[in-house]
Design a protein around this motif. Sequence first.
Motif, mmCIF file in Angstrom:
data_model
loop_
_atom_site.group_PDB
_atom_site.id
_atom_site.type_symbol
_atom_site.label_atom_id
_atom_site.label_comp_id
_atom_site.label_asym_id
_atom_site.label_seq_id
_atom_site.Cartn_x
_atom_site.Cartn_y
_atom_site.Cartn_z
ATOM 1 N N TYR A 1 0.766 -0.970 -0.231
ATOM 2 C CA TYR A 1 0.039 -0.255 0.017
ATOM 3 C C TYR A 1 1.059 1.208 0.163
ATOM 4 O O TYR A 1 0.504 1.923 -0.366
ATOM 5 N N GLN B 1 -9.902 -5.361 6.869
ATOM 6 C CA GLN B 1 -9.998 -3.890 6.569
ATOM 7 C C GLN B 1 -11.143 -2.756 7.073
ATOM 8 O O GLN B 1 -11.928 -3.121 6.265
ATOM 9 N N LYS C 1 -4.261 1.395 6.397
ATOM 10 C CA LYS C 1 -5.896 0.982 5.700
ATOM 11 C C LYS C 1 -6.199 -0.260 5.407
ATOM 12 O O LYS C 1 -7.372 -0.734 5.714
ATOM 13 N N ILE C 2 -5.702 -1.148 6.224
ATOM 14 C CA ILE C 2 -5.863 -2.494 6.778
ATOM 15 C C ILE C 2 -4.286 -3.331 7.656
ATOM 16 O O ILE C 2 -3.517 -2.412 8.019
ATOM 17 N N SER D 1 -6.650 -11.120 7.406
ATOM 18 C CA SER D 1 -7.152 -9.757 7.193
ATOM 19 C C SER D 1 -7.660 -9.162 7.685
ATOM 20 O O SER D 1 -9.259 -9.455 7.312
#
Length: 636
Positions: free
Chosen positions: A243, A282, A265-266, A280
Amino acid sequence: MQISSVNDVKIYNLSYGKSLPEWLSDRKKRQLQKKDVDIQRRIELIQDFEMPTVCHSIKVSRDGQYILAAGTYKPRIRCYDTYQLSLKFERCLDSDGLFPFSFHSQHGHYYKTRIPKFGRDFSYHYPSCDLYFVGTSSEVYRLNLEQGRFLNSLQTDATDYLTCVGLHQGRVECWDPRVRTRVGLLDCALSSLTEGTEVQALPSISALKFNGSLTMAVGTSTGQVLLYDLRSSQPLLVKDHFYNLPIKSLNFHDQLDLVVSADSKIIKMWNKDTGKVFSSIQPQANINDVCIYPHSGMLFTANEDPKMNTFYIPALGPAPRWCSFLDNLTEELEESPESTVYDDYKFVTRKDLENLGLSHLVGSSLLRAYMHGFFMDIRLYHKVKNMVNPFAYEEYRKDKIRQKIEESRTQRVQMKTLPKVNKELALKLMEEGDDEAELAARKKKGKALPSILGDDRFKMMFENPDYQVDEQSEEFRLLNPIVSKVGQKRKKKLRLLAQQASEAEEEDEAEGRASSEEESSDDDKSWVEEVREQRRLLQQEDRDRRRQERKDSQPEFYQIKAGEEFRSFNDVARKQKLQKASLEDRLKLEENSGTNNTADNAVGSKQLTFTLKKVNSSFSLTICSHNTSGVTEMHK
């Protein structure tokens, strides 16, 4: 609560859903909880677990009883008690930085002091009771809480901003708290660059985390995470978030040997030995900090949003003991899984695509084949549908209004009327229902069967015009004799049962069986004859239709009157145009074309010539007449 699955790992977002404002009264909140389904389904694990505007950092105490969060606006710190599942206290600060830092006790503010430079971060060293502060200078300030005074600061080689012992030059300096000298220097900038990475600036250190005494994770400003063994200057593993955003937080999960790294972001969870992604998360808002509750599968996130998110991942570990009911809740949800609903996609068939004019998209990335149709983006579907039928919403709105009006009319006194759709079928069902009701009334112990007209499952057949029976179709005409015969047999059977119920004498079974066989054979013969007749009529109509089509396709013939010469079809149009023109235009056209008008009569043939002249603002017409004897006469 929102449930998602990444790599077959279930993730439960316990903070998902609507939040009620603080200024609402308790009565209003209870009313909203009764009406709104989303509010009913939400789980408020900790009461008032949010900040007024933004949350910057979140931590858990060593014993796991307290959760502390820092945010704005105004700058404040909130402490939550997990045993009470509520807010324990809140303290507001004079500023949002560490330039002046203060100590608090139970009664409130206790002591305030400051460091020479603007602070960025601090850490506490338990064996020596030292507080380490880093900021905008190259010094690391030490405050000993046992002695209550500042000790000599640690001088680093940094000339720019610092975070813990990571430098903006991409290096990590290691200091021994027992001495005032540097014991090691680790250059991470070159090691974080992998093949094919575009370098726009020198990577700086944005996060740092130790696991034990030898393993260390370093996060860079370009989105890479490096795992080091302090006995080696080369990283064991380099993990890229892809990212190109600074790493905000690093945590270790020892039970599964995972590293939990997060940028804005994540949040990524991956194996620290192989780098394989475990799962993950998000979130909808940008992430500022991530905190894992010890020895459990729960983690908290500080976001650029008033609400602080709470995630529960059963694959990481059990729920904390103060919310052990989550294990039972998740087990029940897994035992009764719900069907997947694609809110962002619309399922369409090939016929739907033809109606929308999107057949050419088959095979493209805009359509995803699934079973007997395709999935397409719901936004694209609504956009194309509005273009094809811009008045669809108005028609839908009128239908809904009409349905609401009809539903309100059902509360009034109902009259026995026929529906608007399939009236003949409804009349037939009413007659059959009356016969059955009459038969049931004669039989005291009998009970009438429910009618299709009163069944909600068949209600749309008499309300929606799309279900109208086409009596002129070929299928209906061929099937109509069967339907009519079935109805006649049913009526005969009802009458026969009524007669048997009213008669007291019993009839012989053999005679009854013989008569029924004769009636059935006669019915079969008449049914076959009616089917043949309908088929013959259909064939005759088909032949007449083909004959009419051939007749329409034959050429048309026109008859020319005697004495006329056929030139072309355009001549007829030219004559019609001349009839509408004035005398002067017709004469000019005749003069230019060189044709003469000749009239034959009993006296002889004459030819007229017209000449137009303008004399004294008036027109003069001269006519020259030539007869057959050669005499020319002038008329003016």
